[in-house]
Design an enzyme around this catalytic site. Structure first.
Site, PDB file in Angstrom:
ATOM      1  N   LYS A   1       0.836  -1.214   0.000  1.00 57.21           N
ATOM      2  CA  LYS A   1       0.000   0.000   0.000  1.00 57.21           C
ATOM      3  C   LYS A   1       0.865   1.255   0.000  1.00 57.21           C
ATOM      4  O   LYS A   1       2.017   1.240   0.438  1.00 57.21           O
ATOM      5  CB  LYS A   1      -0.962  -0.028   1.194  1.00 57.21           C
ATOM      6  CG  LYS A   1      -2.097  -1.025   0.952  1.00 57.21           C
ATOM      7  CD  LYS A   1      -3.123  -1.035   2.048  1.00 57.21           C
ATOM      8  CE  LYS A   1      -4.209  -2.068   1.693  1.00 57.21           C
ATOM      9  NZ  LYS A   1      -5.156  -2.294   2.784  1.00 57.21           N
TER      10      LYS A   1
ATOM     11  N   ARG B   1      -2.914 -10.295   5.022  1.00 58.53           N
ATOM     12  CA  ARG B   1      -3.336 -10.312   3.611  1.00 58.53           C
ATOM     13  C   ARG B   1      -2.205  -9.740   2.764  1.00 58.53           C
ATOM     14  O   ARG B   1      -1.866  -8.567   2.920  1.00 58.53           O
ATOM     15  CB  ARG B   1      -4.613  -9.477   3.479  1.00 58.53           C
ATOM     16  CG  ARG B   1      -5.211  -9.441   2.075  1.00 58.53           C
ATOM     17  CD  ARG B   1      -6.475  -8.587   2.076  1.00 58.53           C
ATOM     18  NE  ARG B   1      -7.107  -8.561   0.784  1.00 58.53           N
ATOM     19  CZ  ARG B   1      -6.749  -7.758  -0.218  1.00 58.53           C
ATOM     20  NH1 ARG B   1      -5.753  -6.912  -0.062  1.00 58.53           N
ATOM     21  NH2 ARG B   1      -7.380  -7.805  -1.370  1.00 58.53           N
TER      22      ARG B   1
HETATM   23  N1  HH2 Z   1      -7.134  -4.088   1.151  1.00 56.62           N
HETATM   24  C1  HH2 Z   1      -7.497  -4.066  -0.153  1.00 56.62           C
HETATM   25  C2  HH2 Z   1      -8.585  -4.801  -0.601  1.00 56.62           C
HETATM   26  N2  HH2 Z   1      -9.295  -5.585   0.244  1.00 56.62           N
HETATM   27  N3  HH2 Z   1      -9.653  -6.436   2.426  1.00 56.62           N
HETATM   28  C3  HH2 Z   1      -9.313  -6.479   3.716  1.00 56.62           C
HETATM   29  N4  HH2 Z   1     -10.010  -7.256   4.588  1.00 56.62           N
HETATM   30  N5  HH2 Z   1      -8.257  -5.760   4.226  1.00 56.62           N
HETATM   31  C4  HH2 Z   1      -7.504  -4.956   3.425  1.00 56.62           C
HETATM   32  O1  HH2 Z   1      -6.561  -4.310   3.940  1.00 56.62           O
HETATM   33  C5  HH2 Z   1      -7.841  -4.877   2.027  1.00 56.62           C
HETATM   34  C6  HH2 Z   1      -8.950  -5.638   1.552  1.00 56.62           C
HETATM   35  C7  HH2 Z   1      -6.716  -3.228  -1.124  1.00 56.62           C
HETATM   36  O2  HH2 Z   1      -5.626  -3.912  -1.628  1.00 56.62           O
HETATM   37  P1  HH2 Z   1      -5.520  -4.604  -3.070  1.00 56.62           P
HETATM   38  O3  HH2 Z   1      -6.447  -5.759  -3.194  1.00 56.62           O
HETATM   39  O4  HH2 Z   1      -4.082  -4.890  -3.271  1.00 56.62           O
HETATM   40  O5  HH2 Z   1      -5.913  -3.482  -4.110  1.00 56.62           O
HETATM   41  P2  HH2 Z   1      -7.239  -3.234  -4.950  1.00 56.62           P
HETATM   42  O6  HH2 Z   1      -8.384  -3.089  -3.992  1.00 56.62           O
HETATM   43  O7  HH2 Z   1      -6.974  -1.978  -5.702  1.00 56.62           O
HETATM   44  O8  HH2 Z   1      -7.445  -4.404  -5.870  1.00 56.62           O
END
Ligand code: HH2
Length: 263
Positions: free
Chosen positions: A205, A241
């Site tokens: 992030k 995660r």
């Molecule tokens: N962060 C993201 C998405 N889903 N779910 C939980 N429970 N906790 C988190 O910190 C979290 C999440 C964002 O990260 P990422 O999937 O890498 O990016 P994007 O939402 O742009 O696909």
């Protein structure tokens, strides 16, 4: 928990089959790296991300879940804010609903989670993805996030979700400055003390680059992501995660072994 994003910005352009194919191949790689839960998402929650329609999100994630389920008994979570997507995902073989809105936004979410009998991740977010990073403010971020999560857990239990199905997540970077995210990580024990297993997601992030005061691109933030994983695990987080499963598992295993070594 290993991240599998089935979104156009996660994979190079091409037809839907190619997207699903690439996502399934990535999932298999994470399984060989020792992942415990695969988190499949069809809508980006990045600030300024374009919302995705229900039918499109289903078309993205369901073929991937079905393909993984055909070949592996691995636990699968679906990362969605939409009840219809969660319902289809659980029918296709997912066992966990990861909702960044803590089942608090889409009508009927709590009742559906109770009906499905799946595990749920209740995550804290301030605002909504498109605007959440526009000067978020808290009087006491740790107390406010903890009381929100406690209230959402209560609401889930009141709606019929089993107490043993609930995970809590402070939502690193979701409506938080890097100072807020650092305070939550430093005081994660207060979220753990609520009595539910805690999930932490900080992998790659932008807060990592801001905290480290560098300009690193997303795929250059492994060091900082591992630092968060180690601190979160030490504070009692039950699941992390991440994008980089092998490297994170190795770091966690070595840190745990040091913790258990003879004095
Ligand atoms: N962060 C993201 C998405 N889903 N779910 C939980 N429970 N906790 C988190 O910190 C979290 C999440 C964002 O990260 P990422 O999937 O890498 O990016 P994007 O939402 O742009 O696909």
């Amino acid at each position: 928990m290993g991240i599998v994003n089935v979104t156009p910005d996660s994979f190079s352009d091409g037809g839907r089959f190619l997207h699903a194919d690439a996502a399934v191949a990535h999932a298999h790689r994470l399984i060989t790296e020792g992942v415990d839960v695969l988190d499949i998402g069809g809508e980006s929650t990045r600030p300024r991300a374009e919302p995705v329609g229900e039918a499109e999100e289903i078309a993205r994630v369901i073929p991937v879940i079905e393909a993984i389920r055909r070949e592996s008994p691995i636990a699968i979570s679906v990362d969605t804010m939409k009840p219809a997507v969660a319902r289809a995902a659980i029918a296709a073989g997912a066992t966990m609903w990861n909702d960044v809105t803590a089942l608090d936004v889409a009508p009927g979410s709590l009742a559906l989670a109770a009906e499905l009998g799946c595990e749920v991740v209740l995550m804290h977010m301030r605002g909504e993805p498109r605007t959440m990073q526009a000067s978020p403010r808290y009087d006491d971020v740790v107390a406010e996030v903890a009381s929100f999560l406690a209230a959402r857990a209560e609401a889930a239990i009141a709606a019929g979700v089993g107490r043993d199905k609930i995970w809590l997540d402070p939502g690193i970077g979701f409506g938080k400055t890097s100072r807020h995210s650092l305070a939550l990580l430093r005081n994660l024990d207060r979220i753990v003390a609520l009595g539910f297993p805690v999930l932490v997601g900080a992998s790659r992030k932008s807060a990592i680059a801001r905290i480290a005061r560098d300009q690193s691109a997303e795929d250059q933030r492994l060091g900082g992501s591992i630092a968060v994983a180690l601190a979160a695990a030490r504070a009692g987080a039950a699941m992390i995660r991440v994008h980089d499963v092998a490297e994170t598992r190795q770091a966690l295993a070595v840190a745990a072994a040091i913790g258990q070594a003879e004095a």
